[in-house]
Design a protein around this motif. Structure first.
Motif, short mmCIF file in Angstrom:
data_model
loop_
_atom_site.label_atom_id
_atom_site.label_comp_id
_atom_site.label_asym_id
_atom_site.label_seq_id
_atom_site.Cartn_x
_atom_site.Cartn_y
_atom_site.Cartn_z
N VAL A 121 0.83 -1.20 0.00
CA VAL A 121 0.00 0.00 0.00
C VAL A 121 0.87 1.26 0.00
N MET A 122 1.99 1.20 0.68
CA MET A 122 2.89 2.35 0.74
C MET A 122 3.80 2.47 -0.47
N LYS A 123 3.72 1.49 -1.38
CA LYS A 123 4.44 1.54 -2.66
C LYS A 123 5.96 1.52 -2.51
N ARG A 124 6.44 0.99 -1.41
CA ARG A 124 7.88 0.89 -1.19
C ARG A 124 8.14 -0.11 -0.08
N PRO A 125 9.37 -0.64 0.02
CA PRO A 125 9.72 -1.46 1.17
C PRO A 125 10.00 -0.59 2.38
N ALA A 126 9.91 -1.17 3.55
CA ALA A 126 10.34 -0.48 4.77
C ALA A 126 11.86 -0.38 4.78
N GLN A 127 12.35 0.61 5.46
CA GLN A 127 13.76 0.68 5.79
C GLN A 127 13.96 0.08 7.18
N PRO A 128 15.14 -0.51 7.46
CA PRO A 128 15.35 -1.16 8.75
C PRO A 128 15.00 -0.29 9.95
N GLU A 129 15.28 1.01 9.87
CA GLU A 129 15.01 1.88 11.00
C GLU A 129 13.51 2.07 11.27
N GLU A 130 12.67 1.68 10.32
CA GLU A 130 11.23 1.76 10.53
C GLU A 130 10.70 0.52 11.26
N ILE A 131 11.48 -0.55 11.28
CA ILE A 131 11.09 -1.80 11.94
C ILE A 131 11.69 -1.90 13.34
N ALA A 132 12.91 -1.40 13.50
CA ALA A 132 13.66 -1.60 14.74
C ALA A 132 12.96 -1.07 15.99
N PRO A 133 12.24 0.06 15.96
CA PRO A 133 11.60 0.52 17.20
C PRO A 133 10.61 -0.49 17.79
N ALA A 134 10.03 -1.34 16.94
CA ALA A 134 9.12 -2.37 17.46
C ALA A 134 9.87 -3.37 18.33
N PHE A 135 11.12 -3.65 17.98
CA PHE A 135 11.93 -4.56 18.79
C PHE A 135 12.27 -3.92 20.14
N VAL A 136 12.55 -2.62 20.12
CA VAL A 136 12.76 -1.91 21.38
C VAL A 136 11.51 -2.00 22.25
N PHE A 137 10.38 -1.72 21.65
CA PHE A 137 9.10 -1.75 22.36
C PHE A 137 8.86 -3.10 23.04
N LEU A 138 9.09 -4.18 22.30
CA LEU A 138 8.81 -5.51 22.84
C LEU A 138 9.91 -6.00 23.79
N ALA A 139 11.11 -5.45 23.67
CA ALA A 139 12.20 -5.86 24.55
C ALA A 139 12.14 -5.16 25.90
N SER A 140 11.57 -3.97 25.92
CA SER A 140 11.61 -3.13 27.12
C SER A 140 10.39 -3.34 28.00
N SER A 141 10.63 -3.66 29.26
CA SER A 141 9.51 -3.80 30.19
C SER A 141 8.89 -2.45 30.52
N HIS A 142 9.57 -1.35 30.20
CA HIS A 142 8.97 -0.02 30.37
C HIS A 142 7.80 0.17 29.41
N CYS A 143 7.86 -0.51 28.27
CA CYS A 143 6.88 -0.29 27.20
C CYS A 143 5.84 -1.40 27.09
N SER A 144 6.24 -2.64 27.36
CA SER A 144 5.38 -3.78 26.99
C SER A 144 5.30 -4.83 28.08
N SER A 145 5.23 -4.41 29.32
CA SER A 145 5.26 -5.35 30.43
C SER A 145 4.06 -6.29 30.46
N TYR A 146 2.96 -5.91 29.80
CA TYR A 146 1.76 -6.75 29.79
C TYR A 146 1.54 -7.40 28.43
N ILE A 147 2.59 -7.50 27.66
CA ILE A 147 2.49 -8.08 26.32
C ILE A 147 3.40 -9.30 26.22
N THR A 148 2.81 -10.45 25.97
CA THR A 148 3.59 -11.66 25.71
C THR A 148 2.78 -12.58 24.81
#
Length: 290
Positions: free
Chosen positions: A250-277
């Motif tokens: 839909v966005m007519k382009r691939p993602a760049q790695p920096e657009e995906i990496a923040p999701a890994f930070v979010f899921l790795a950090s208990s500050h952000c995702s402590s109730y997500i598993t």
């Protein structure tokens, strides 16, 4: 459609092909991994992370952002020494320690050694990111050989299993495992039968391991990216196909790695995702096709 903090490349790209495993330094345009507008806030302060496939692509960007959030990073990679050294320098530029570990995640004993070396060097382990992957398109089902099928499963499933099993005894309450899945594991792909099967398996592994490790206080989640501009695809597809990579989203382009990496930070950090598993987070650019 452009929705990012800066302008991202759109197809057509220069036609290009590389031998596996691929070399990020030869990719044109260069993948965007450094996320200059991303500001760290100690989400992973003094944590230790191990990232497989951390030399390039999504893995490199995750390593940089983890360091920006305060983590020391062990970078596991196959044989792309030049790419790995660039990632190491980028982590160190964020003021954190980096450790390079070269080897094959299909080898159980290597996975055991990689975790042991990380723990010995950094004094522990808090976050495992399973990211290393192998893919190769097949035009017909008959082109999918036994040897290639084995290699795909060994890298994408056995490698994740071996690393998680080696890491788990060292993960304390508050620790996290983040697996890299794929839109192909959600939607399937006619040309990536074996790869799609392994990515679906990674999603199931994620959900199952999450329930298993919950009593220990360890969360397990996955990110399922759509097409991402990294060495994985130019080391797979024909040069002409690479030129249109990501154009059908839909966005007519691939993602760049920096657009995906923040999701890994979010899921790795208990500050952000402590109730997500046990969750699989799709980041697929409004996917319609690859």
């Amino acid at each position: 459609m452009q929705a990012g903090a800066r302008r991202y490349p759109e197809p057509p790209f220069p036609p290009q092909h590389q031998p596996k495993p691929g070399d990020e330094s030869r990719l044109e345009p260069a993948p965007m991994y450094d996320a200059p507008y991303y500001k760290g806030s100690e989400k992973l302060k003094d944590k230790v992370a191990l990232i497989t496939g951390g030399d390039s692509g999504i893995g490199r960007s995750v390593a940089v952002l983890f360091a920006r959030e305060g983590a020391d990073v062990a970078i596991v990679y196959l044989s792309e020494h030049k790419d790995a050294e660039i990632t190491k320098q980028a982590v160190e530029a964020e003021g954190r320690r980096a450790l390079l570990i070269s080897g094959d995640v299909t080898d159980r004993s290597f996975c055991d050694r990689a975790v042991a070396e990380t723990v010995e060097s950094f004094g522990g382990l808090d976050v495992l990111v399973n990211n290393a992957a192998f893919q190769l398109h097949a035009d017909t089902f008959e082109d999918l050989t036994d040897e290639r099928f084995d290699k795909t499963l060994k890298t994408n499933l056995y490698g994740y299993f071996y690393m998680a099993r080696a890491a788990t005894p060292h993960l304390k309450s508050g620790g996290a495992i983040v697996n890299n899945g794929s839109v192909t594991g959600l939607m399937g792909s006619k040309s990536l039968l074996d790869y799609s099967m392994t990515k679906g398996g990674i999603h199931a592994f994620t959900r199952s391991l999450a329930t298993h490790l919950a009593p220990r206080g360890v969360r397990v989640n996955a990110v399922a990216p759509g097409p991402v501009w990294s060495p994985l695809n130019p080391a797979d597809k024909d040069a002409e196909d690479v030129a249109e990579f990501g154009a059908k989203t839909v966005m007519k382009r691939p993602a760049q790695p920096e657009e995906i990496a923040p999701a890994f930070v979010f899921l790795a950090s208990s500050h952000c995702s402590s109730y997500i598993t046990g969750e699989v987070l799709p980041i697929i650019g409004g996917y319609q096709g690859g």
